[in-house]
Scaffold this active site. Structure first.
Site, PDB file in Angstrom:
ATOM      1  N   LYS A  52       1.252  -1.423   0.155  1.00  0.00           N
ATOM      2  CA  LYS A  52       0.211   0.067  -0.453  1.00  0.00           C
ATOM      3  C   LYS A  52       0.770   1.424  -0.378  1.00  0.00           C
ATOM      4  O   LYS A  52       0.521   2.486  -0.258  1.00  0.00           O
ATOM      5  CB  LYS A  52      -0.730   0.009   1.102  1.00  0.00           C
ATOM      6  CG  LYS A  52      -1.888  -0.753   1.335  1.00  0.00           C
ATOM      7  CD  LYS A  52      -3.091  -1.012   2.448  1.00  0.00           C
ATOM      8  CE  LYS A  52      -3.561  -2.410   1.996  1.00  0.00           C
ATOM      9  NZ  LYS A  52      -4.249  -3.200   3.191  1.00  0.00           N
ATOM     10  N   GLN A  96      -5.385  -2.648   9.354  1.00  0.00           N
ATOM     11  CA  GLN A  96      -5.017  -4.277   9.087  1.00  0.00           C
ATOM     12  C   GLN A  96      -5.420  -5.619   9.751  1.00  0.00           C
ATOM     13  O   GLN A  96      -5.158  -5.162  10.892  1.00  0.00           O
ATOM     14  CB  GLN A  96      -3.401  -4.037   8.559  1.00  0.00           C
ATOM     15  CG  GLN A  96      -2.998  -5.777   7.518  1.00  0.00           C
ATOM     16  CD  GLN A  96      -3.339  -5.514   6.674  1.00  0.00           C
ATOM     17  OE1 GLN A  96      -3.908  -4.393   5.563  1.00  0.00           O
ATOM     18  NE2 GLN A  96      -3.911  -6.635   5.991  1.00  0.00           N
ATOM     19  N   ASP A 119     -11.396   1.299   3.498  1.00  0.00           N
ATOM     20  CA  ASP A 119     -11.861  -0.041   3.893  1.00  0.00           C
ATOM     21  C   ASP A 119     -13.008  -0.542   2.868  1.00  0.00           C
ATOM     22  O   ASP A 119     -14.061  -1.063   2.586  1.00  0.00           O
ATOM     23  CB  ASP A 119     -11.278  -0.877   4.930  1.00  0.00           C
ATOM     24  CG  ASP A 119      -9.947  -1.331   4.636  1.00  0.00           C
ATOM     25  OD1 ASP A 119      -9.142  -2.358   3.611  1.00  0.00           O
ATOM     26  OD2 ASP A 119      -9.411  -2.203   5.707  1.00  0.00           O
TER      27      ASP A 119
HETATM   28  N1  GUN Z   1      -6.461  -8.127   5.590  1.00  0.00           N
HETATM   29  C1  GUN Z   1      -6.437  -8.846   4.527  1.00  0.00           C
HETATM   30  N2  GUN Z   1      -6.949  -8.029   3.320  1.00  0.00           N
HETATM   31  C2  GUN Z   1      -7.956  -6.537   4.219  1.00  0.00           C
HETATM   32  C3  GUN Z   1      -8.323  -5.858   3.462  1.00  0.00           C
HETATM   33  O1  GUN Z   1      -8.391  -5.314   3.050  1.00  0.00           O
HETATM   34  N3  GUN Z   1      -8.854  -4.455   4.596  1.00  0.00           N
HETATM   35  C4  GUN Z   1      -7.765  -4.200   5.720  1.00  0.00           C
HETATM   36  N4  GUN Z   1      -7.524  -3.876   6.866  1.00  0.00           N
HETATM   37  N5  GUN Z   1      -7.294  -5.625   6.115  1.00  0.00           N
HETATM   38  C5  GUN Z   1      -7.253  -6.220   4.589  1.00  0.00           C
END
Ligand code: GUN
Length: 293
Positions: A52, A96, A119
């Site tokens: 990211k 996350q 998200d």
């Molecule tokens: N863990 C796996 N995929 C994601 C996601 O798209 N967002 C977040 N916050 N955690 C994740």
């Protein structure tokens, strides 16, 4: 058979976003800023958060990561979320997942301001999406919709079968595909671990979206000739045929399903590259106050 080239489409979208950031900078406006909260040392989570950061850099976004040891208290994590909710320099942030067991994930998701929830996990955004209001849509379903749209795949009036009912993929994509949008307007069936006669249902699908989390679960006999197949799965398996000693496979047995499909997403290079791009798209929307004015 046509390949839905997620890598190429993701790269095109990134260029479009970078162009919009350039316009902001030319007007001496600040670029979008995406933050991530990372707890513990889960390698997959670290990789995701690093990707990211890299993607933000590529398109000219500011990005920051707040890292915590896995023994951080729920209270301290919630305080950090509040801090980010109130920080005017941050347009959007993600926490996350997964979080350590002593932290209530739902409580944390609920504590994120829906306005900064890029998200799209907060029930306010999920609810808004469900009734067709502007909303932050979570990364994978949004990525799938973009892939279908940009590949020019017709979905109206088609039968769409979704394999999997998770909150972050199966359920939201089933809602999006049934809405009066393009892509959308499909007749959607959601299948899951308790579905009876699964093969009978999947083999009727014009569009089969697979997010079941089981390596190579979908075989050729489960797929209709000419179907569009979207594979959300990603699994690392050991092999002696690559230098690294592993390869990535999806939820679909690609080699036997691909010849039957009219369109198919490869793994890797299909849905995967779209997820981070979706997050960038949401962050740009947050910066422009597009969802909540
Ligand atoms: N863990 C796996 N995929 C994601 C996601 O798209 N967002 C977040 N916050 N955690 C994740």
């Amino acid at each position: 058979m046509n390949i839905i080239d997620g890598k190429k489409i993701a790269s095109e979208i990134k260029q479009e976003i970078a162009q919009q950031v350039k316009v902001m900078l030319d007007k001496e406006e600040r670029p979008p800023h995406l933050a991530a909260l990372l707890v513990g040392n889960d390698p997959a989570s670290e990789t995701y958060v690093n990707s990211k950061g890299k993607a933000c850099k590529e398109v000219g976004f500011d990005s920051s990561t707040y890292k915590f040891e896995s023994d951080i208290s729920e209270e301290e994590l919630l305080e950090t979320v509040q801090f980010l909710n109130n920080d005017p320099d941050i347009d959007g942030f993600i926490v996350q997942l997964p979080l350590p067991e002593h932290i209530d994930e739902q409580k944390v998701i609920l504590s994120v301001s829906p306005r900064k929830d890029v998200d799209g996990f907060h029930p306010e955004n999920v609810g808004r999406m469900s009734v067709g209001l502007p909303a932050y849509i979570s990364a994978t379903p949004n990525g799938i919709m973009e892939l279908l749209k940009r590949s020019g795949i017709e979905t109206a009036g088609k039968s769409c079968v979704v394999l999997g009912r998770s909150n972050i993929v199966g359920r939201p994509i089933s809602i999006l595909m049934s809405q009066t949008t393009n892509p959308g307007n499909a007749t959607v069936t959601v299948c899951h671990s308790k579905t009876a006669n699964l093969k009978q249902i999947t083999s009727q699908a014009d569009i089969l979206i697979v997010a079941i989390g089981k390596p190579e679960f979908v075989t050729a006999d489960m797929v209709k000739e000419g179907a569009v197949v979207v594979d959300v799965g990603i699994h690392r398996v050991e092999t002696d045929q690559t230098k690294s000693g592993f390869r990535l496979i999806g939820d679909v047995k690609y080699d036997e399903v691909a010849p039957k499909a009219s369109w198919i997403t490869p793994v890797p290079g299909g849905v995967g590259p779209m997820t981070i791009v979706s997050l960038l798209m949401n962050t740009l929307k947050a910066r422009n106050n597009e969802i909540y004015s």
